[in-house]
Design a protein around this motif. Structure first.
Motif, PDB file in Angstrom:
ATOM      1  N   GLU A 249       6.812  -0.747 -12.843  1.00 13.34           N
ATOM      2  CA  GLU A 249       7.451   0.501 -12.374  1.00 13.34           C
ATOM      3  C   GLU A 249       6.473   1.381 -11.605  1.00 13.34           C
ATOM      4  O   GLU A 249       6.810   1.964 -10.575  1.00 13.34           O
ATOM      5  N   ARG A 250       5.237   1.449 -12.125  1.00 10.99           N
ATOM      6  CA  ARG A 250       4.239   2.296 -11.431  1.00 10.99           C
ATOM      7  C   ARG A 250       3.828   1.662 -10.103  1.00 10.99           C
ATOM      8  O   ARG A 250       3.580   2.353  -9.127  1.00 10.99           O
ATOM      9  N   LYS A 253       6.489   2.510  -7.648  1.00 12.43           N
ATOM     10  CA  LYS A 253       6.335   3.916  -7.227  1.00 12.43           C
ATOM     11  C   LYS A 253       5.216   4.032  -6.210  1.00 12.43           C
ATOM     12  O   LYS A 253       5.311   4.768  -5.228  1.00 12.43           O
ATOM     13  N   LYS A 257       5.362   5.556  -2.435  1.00 11.46           N
ATOM     14  CA  LYS A 257       4.665   6.795  -2.049  1.00 11.46           C
ATOM     15  C   LYS A 257       3.359   6.557  -1.303  1.00 11.46           C
ATOM     16  O   LYS A 257       2.835   7.455  -0.651  1.00 11.46           O
TER      17      LYS A 257
END
Ligand code: NDP
Length: 323
Positions: A249-250, A253, A257
């Protein structure tokens, strides 16, 4: 098993509640604690930090002032401003946002701040108080780390603590606070011969080195408490893949970004440590919290309440059985 997460935002809320009560009590005595911030130049990161500190003052009902000399300010001009704030009775805390421009003698500026208003805890008089274990204004980030340990009831007395980093603002005061709380403290730095071996012996690890994910999970003693002070912005995908290999998940992300904020401890530490501060959301929120706490404490000290009036931030050894 996954480590217990030491949530800095939760502790910030607790301390803000306590401070709100303290501020209401002071208001009944006609006292409004006030913080004056000096922000030199237009560095965007410094502007964000100072604005959030002022916003915290407003939120808590404290007075605040922002002084914004231009980037070309001289040491003498800044000294005059500091002197003016030292003499202003409505100012309890003076914050000089670092870094100052290269033409300014930063040490002279920090030493000119009245120690009783030195809410960053950087003045040699306050550092001296900390060394000798007397209560005083303590640097905010290490004071915040101590709050995290204490409020999560992590046993400090008798523990082996390893502090990685020896800066004046984090590593050194952190080591002193842990020692005064009766831990056995080892301070590591870039010349330490075998860092993994030192970390392996620690019940409490404080990482404050500024190296993304440097402390590896397999260096940690299983069950250790890990306080990750590091705040590193990463922008490289290879780095993100190394750090987030078990956190899809990170990694997602990060891809969206193009950047992420990570600590000095590899995120896989969550599978080995007993307790761990997340980045972001661990030590970060505590720094501003302790700045507010120091300002309230300074307001009390200056009005003769004595520096032992506030249980937070004392460099003094805790009595046996104490917090
Ligand atoms: P400094 O750069 O001043 O100090 C870093 C320390 O880490 C130095 O003592 C250095 O050793 C040591 N170090 C660097 N590399 C290694 C290595 N490979 N092995 C062992 N030790 C090493 O940093 P700060 O203390 O100001 O900050 C540390 C981190 O904490 C940064 O990531 C910073 O962003 C973060 N921070 C976070 C705050 C927050 O509110 N969460 C507040 C303040 C800082 P040597 O002395 O030998 O050079």
């Amino acid at each position: 098993m996954s480590a217990r997460i030491l949530d800095g935002n939760k502790i910030k809320e607790q301390i803000f509640d306590e401070l709100s009560r303290d501020i209401r009590t002071l208001a009944e005595q006609g006292v409004q604690p006030g913080l004056a911030a000096i922000l030199v130049g237009e560095d965007p990161a410094s502007q964000i930090y100072v604005k959030s500190k002022i916003a915290a003052c407003v939120h808590l009902g404290m007075a605040s002032w922002m002084h914004t000399p231009s980037a070309s300010v001289t040491t003498e001009e800044l000294l005059r401003l500091v002197q003016q704030l030292n003499e202003d009775d409505s100012v309890d805390g003076i914050l000089v946002q670092l870094p100052l421009p290269p033409q300014v003698d930063s040490k002279r500026i920090l030493e000119a701040v009245d120690p009783a208003k030195d809410v960053d805890g950087f003045h040699p008089a306050n550092l001296g108080r900390l060394v000798s274990g007397r209560a005083g204004l303590v640097a905010c980030t290490p004071a915040g780390c101590m709050e995290i340990l204490r409020r999560n009831e992590i046993k400090i007395e008798g523990a082996n603590a390893v502090v990685v980093g020896r800066s004046d603002i984090v590593g050194k005061p952190m080591a002193l606070l842990l020692m005064h709380a009766n831990a056995t403290v080892t301070i590591c730095h870039s010349k330490t011969r075998d860092l993994p071996d030192a970390v392996r012996r620690a019940d409490i690890v404080v990482a404050a080195m500024g190296r993304a994910g440097y402390v590896q999970a397999d260096w940690l003693r299983p069950g250790a408490a890990v306080i990750d002070v590091g705040t590193n912005r990463i922008t490289s995908l290879a780095e993100a893949e190394r750090l987030f290999r078990n956190l899809p998940e990170r990694l997602e992300k990060f891809r969206a970004k193009g950047q992420a904020l990570v600590g000095d401890v590899h995120p896989d530490a969550i599978n080995v440590a007993g307790a761990l501060t997340p980045v972001p959301g661990g030590v970060g929120p505590m720094t501003i919290t302790m700045l507010m706490s120091n300002t309230v404490q300074a307001a009390r000290i200056r009005r003769g309440a004595g520096i032992y009036g506030n249980p937070r931030n004392t460099g003094a050894a805790q009595p046996a059985g104490g917090r």
